[in-house]
Enzyme design. Structure first.
Site, short mmCIF file in Angstrom:
data_model
loop_
_atom_site.label_atom_id
_atom_site.label_comp_id
_atom_site.label_asym_id
_atom_site.label_seq_id
_atom_site.Cartn_x
_atom_site.Cartn_y
_atom_site.Cartn_z
N GLY A 1 0.95 -1.22 -0.49
CA GLY A 1 0.12 0.15 -0.25
C GLY A 1 0.67 1.28 -0.07
O GLY A 1 1.21 2.27 -0.79
N ASP B 1 4.49 -9.75 6.90
CA ASP B 1 3.71 -11.18 5.52
C ASP B 1 4.46 -11.16 4.51
O ASP B 1 4.25 -12.66 3.81
CB ASP B 1 2.12 -10.26 4.75
#
Ligand code: F6P
Length: 361
Positions: free
Chosen positions: A117, A140
């Site tokens: 993002g 992640d």
């Protein structure tokens, strides 16, 4: 006046952000540049601008400390994702204002440290005329353009430690222990920690599971005299055609908040096998605390390489790990492309060879 560069940290925090800041400040200082830290992520670029001068003599403790001294946010006016990872364009007036403020601060370049993002916001700023360089982070580990992101190793260490602890209590009580870890779209944390911590069942978003398969594995273990079972489940794991388990609704300025799969899996196991079952949701413990040695080194290499890219005027690029090297890749190559666990790859095959189940057989 000395040349100035800016640095900001965006999106969710993770271990190692401070180590990147330290490496940037120290490397920039050696080139005779000042570093300005933009606070609260990209929000700090908007009125009232929030920033601080970073002094290389005060960077010592940052190598090992968790969080980010600059603050961060994964929502708000710069939110680049909504729903379940849908991209959002930042309004042009917001980009205009951020650009004006970078110019007013006299920044030669802006180093943006963040995940998918934040890097997509960095790219939008770049296309709007702001000279940016990206540094990839996310626990992640799901960015395609880099083999590893910093924060991941620290998160795996935390999850493996939790599994080690659950192992002894599970064995003492002959229970099933379910550990829910982070991992929205990629099961790297669950797979790495599951293997490193000797888990028995690993559930990841890349491999849809069935409760029949999970319970069969538990029953098989019972038949072999293995009266306890360790289950590791990524927050984004799902049944075939199943929905994500969410705890918080998506908004126009934020993604949906995942969570709840651990409890759902545990309830089904208890109901179907009659085994006493307990759940631990590891949550933000995985994002807190200091970075591992691996992450400290990666962050230091990333931060210093980012300064080299600024020196070379390589804007619109981000640093990436391609062992044994640190390289530059276009930010456009990195965003919107998830690096997920290959269901037939070596990692999954290794686990299967050791008798671990992914809840799909
Ligand atoms: O993207 C990193 C991550 O830690 C995900 O694994 C997790 O779903 C999300 O951030 C949690 O975000 P928040 O801190 O807003 O709860």
């Amino acid at each position: 006046m000395a040349e100035r560069i800016g640095i900001l940290t965006g999106g969710g925090d993770c271990p190692g952000l401070n180590a990147v800041i330290r490496a940037v400040v120290k490397s920039a200082t050696r080139l005779g540049w000042e570093t300005i830290g933009i606070q609260k992520g990209f929000e700090g670029l908007l009125h009232p601008v929030s920033c601080m001068k970073l002094d290389h003599r005060e960077m010592g403790a940052l190598l090992t400390s968790g969080g980010t001294v600059l603050g961060t946010t994964n929502r708000g006016r710069f939110a680049a994702k909504t729903g379940h990872g849908e991209g959002r364009s930042i309004p042009v007036e917001i980009l205009d204002e951020a650009k004006r403020n970078c110019e007013a601060l006299g920044l030669r370049a802006l180093i943006c440290v963040g995940g998918d993002g934040s890097l997509s916001i960095a790219q939008q700023l770049f296309e709007h005329g702001v000279p940016v360089v990206g540094v990839p982070k996310t626990i992640d580990n799901d960015l395609e353009a880099t083999v590893v992101t910093f924060g991941f190793d620290s998160a795996v260490a935390c999850a493996t430690d939790a599994l080690d602890r659950l192992h002894t209590t599970a064995a003492s009580h002959n229970r099933v222990m379910v550990l829910e870890v982070m991992g929205r779209y990629a099961g790297w944390i669950a797979a790495h920690a599951g293997i490193a911590g000797g888990g028995d069942i690993i559930l990841i978003p890349e491999i849809p599971f069935s409760y029949d398969s999970i319970c069969r594995k538990i029953t098989e273990r019972e038949a072999m005299g293995r009266l306890f079972t360790l289950v590791v489940v990524a927050e984004g794991a799902r049944m075939k055609d199943g929905e994500f388990f969410t705890q918080g609704e998506a908004g126009s300025d934020r993604e949906a908040r995942l969570g709840g799969i651990g409890n759902a899996v545990a309830a089904q196991i208890a109901k179907r096998t009659g085994k006493e079952t307990r759940v631990v949701v590891l949550g933000h413990l995985q994002r807190g605390g200091g970075p591992t040695c691996f992450d400290r080194l990666l962050c230091t290499r990333f931060g210093s390489y980012a300064v080299r890219l600024v020196k070379e005027g390589k804007y619109g690029y981000m640093v990436a790990n391609r062992p044994p090297d640190t390289v530059a890749v276009k930010i456009t190559e990195a965003i919107g492309k998830l690096r997920t666990v290959p269901p037939d790859g070596d990692l999954v095959q290794t686990a299967r060879m050791l008798g671990m189940s992914f809840g799909d057989d």
